[in-house]
Scaffold this active site. Sequence first.
Site, PDB file in Angstrom:
ATOM      1  N   SER A 177       0.835  -1.185   0.000  1.00  0.00           N
ATOM      2  CA  SER A 177       0.000   0.000   0.000  1.00  0.00           C
ATOM      3  C   SER A 177       0.882   1.251   0.000  1.00  0.00           C
ATOM      4  O   SER A 177       1.874   1.313  -0.732  1.00  0.00           O
ATOM      5  CB  SER A 177      -0.842  -0.014   1.272  1.00  0.00           C
ATOM      6  OG  SER A 177      -2.171   0.066   1.017  1.00  0.00           O
ATOM      7  N   ASP A 373      -7.941  -5.558  -6.685  1.00  0.00           N
ATOM      8  CA  ASP A 373      -7.673  -4.446  -5.785  1.00  0.00           C
ATOM      9  C   ASP A 373      -7.912  -3.117  -6.498  1.00  0.00           C
ATOM     10  O   ASP A 373      -7.264  -2.831  -7.496  1.00  0.00           O
ATOM     11  CB  ASP A 373      -6.209  -4.541  -5.321  1.00  0.00           C
ATOM     12  CG  ASP A 373      -5.828  -3.417  -4.375  1.00  0.00           C
ATOM     13  OD1 ASP A 373      -6.712  -2.631  -3.974  1.00  0.00           O
ATOM     14  OD2 ASP A 373      -4.633  -3.326  -4.046  1.00  0.00           O
ATOM     15  N   HIS A 398      -5.948  -6.615  -2.039  1.00  0.00           N
ATOM     16  CA  HIS A 398      -4.932  -5.641  -1.627  1.00  0.00           C
ATOM     17  C   HIS A 398      -3.754  -6.324  -0.922  1.00  0.00           C
ATOM     18  O   HIS A 398      -3.915  -6.922   0.122  1.00  0.00           O
ATOM     19  CB  HIS A 398      -5.607  -4.634  -0.701  1.00  0.00           C
ATOM     20  CG  HIS A 398      -4.861  -3.352  -0.538  1.00  0.00           C
ATOM     21  ND1 HIS A 398      -4.435  -2.591  -1.602  1.00  0.00           N
ATOM     22  CD2 HIS A 398      -4.466  -2.683   0.570  1.00  0.00           C
ATOM     23  CE1 HIS A 398      -3.820  -1.511  -1.150  1.00  0.00           C
ATOM     24  NE2 HIS A 398      -3.815  -1.549   0.165  1.00  0.00           N
TER      25      HIS A 398
END
Length: 439
Positions: A177, A373, A398
């Site tokens: 991320s 994602d 994710h």
Amino acid sequence: MGCQALLLLVFLSLGAAATLRPGLKTFGSLHLSANPTSNPAIANNYSVLYFEQKVDHFGFSDTRTFKQRYLIADKHWQKNGGSILLYTGNEGDIVWFSNNTGFMWDVAEELKAMLVFAEHRYYGESLPFGEDSFKDSQHLNFLSSEQALADFAELIRHLKKTIPGAESQPVIAIGGSYGGMLAAWFRMKYPHIVVGALAASAPIWQFEELTPCGVFMKIVTQDFRKSGPHCSESIRKSWGAINQLSSTSSGLQWLTNTLRLCRPLTSEDVPTLKGWITETWVNLAMVNYPYATNFLQPLPAWPIKACTEMVMPFCTNGVGDMFEPSLWDLEKFSDDCFNQWGVKPRPHWMTTLYGGKNISSHSNIVFSNGDLDPWSGGGVTKDISDTLVAIIIPDGAHHLDLRAHTAFDPSSVLLSRSLEVKHMKKWIADFYSNAKWQS
Ligand SMILES: *[C@@H]1O[C@H](CO)[C@@H](O)[C@H](O)[C@H]1NC(C)=O
Ligand SMILES: *[C@@H]1O[C@H](CO)[C@@H](O)[C@H](O)[C@H]1NC(C)=O
């Protein structure tokens, strides 16, 4: 999960958690039940340490310091031919990232690696000004990706100086991320410190004109289209239904009862309610894991940082996606930031600083993305060169690849992890063969 189950889950989570707070901007957190067998606690054997960092790495008049927390696990580390894997901490408690990055624990033995998890300034215990850190924009002034990368660089230098045997070892940055963005940028900006980076689900192009603003919500919609026939269509229609219900007092009453809200819904609350439901759909799309998990720390939970350098444009049109149309309005965004925080965002700075799409002069970065994602829309999903490599995980959510190995992992994620290890081994081998030539 079927569409009905998803709708039910949203209603239950709203009912359980909702005290509607108007103006709530951050993503509401949603707690799915954790299945203990699918989330093994491996991250238990480490030391917690602190390193004194400069509050401001880039000016010379400010001499204040703070303590950055980091974790070290060296059970499998070998001084001979080993490596150092650095998790470039993102927005949260570093212990939490260590718990949720089982991949590093799983590969430590194979790479003879020391694991280092470095906490991001302003999060967890690494608060530059203690309780005052978030007081105002003066105190928040040192919250930036540049300062965070400089912290990581200083920390690595410190470790190499103080741990015998560490000095002559290759370091690899790993993150997911925003942490994945930091890992990639760390390799770009400090190539003399890290030999390579694994950037999982890192939307480094979710800025400016690099990615169309509607892509994110389109991917969310596609995920629900896959969940069942009519799923995205029902959600698209739900907005109109909510609008209609909330136009009458009996409708508002019905919504209050059905969603089991803590206080009666008023028409002013309706945008917040819709925002809340939207966020739930986004969260569910992000964590579409093959097993139950309590993993949820949604990415855009940076109130002020989004207001400074991380300006990520989002929009919807209600046609290619299942949401109500909403334009991206930089001016309004900027005004809101100024009113709330007294700062104005600099939307161009990220591309100036990190190159936007012009990054082909860099090397040794693996960008991995799950194609379910929504953040993959702003990620690197095609190879840029032989050493800037994209890995796509079909049906992956994710940064699923960074999680611990489980029996539920689809073969696609197993394959991605083994490719990632292959790249890391090559960077390590190259480092050692260059070192031999130089000595
Ligand atoms: C990390 O995992 C340990 C062991 O499962 C648990 O006790 C701890 O609360 C977790 N910490 C965080 C911040 O997630
Ligand atoms: C990247 O390269 C393109 C084409 O040469 C150029 O138009 C653009 O301004 C460059 N972007 C940055 C951030 O340097």
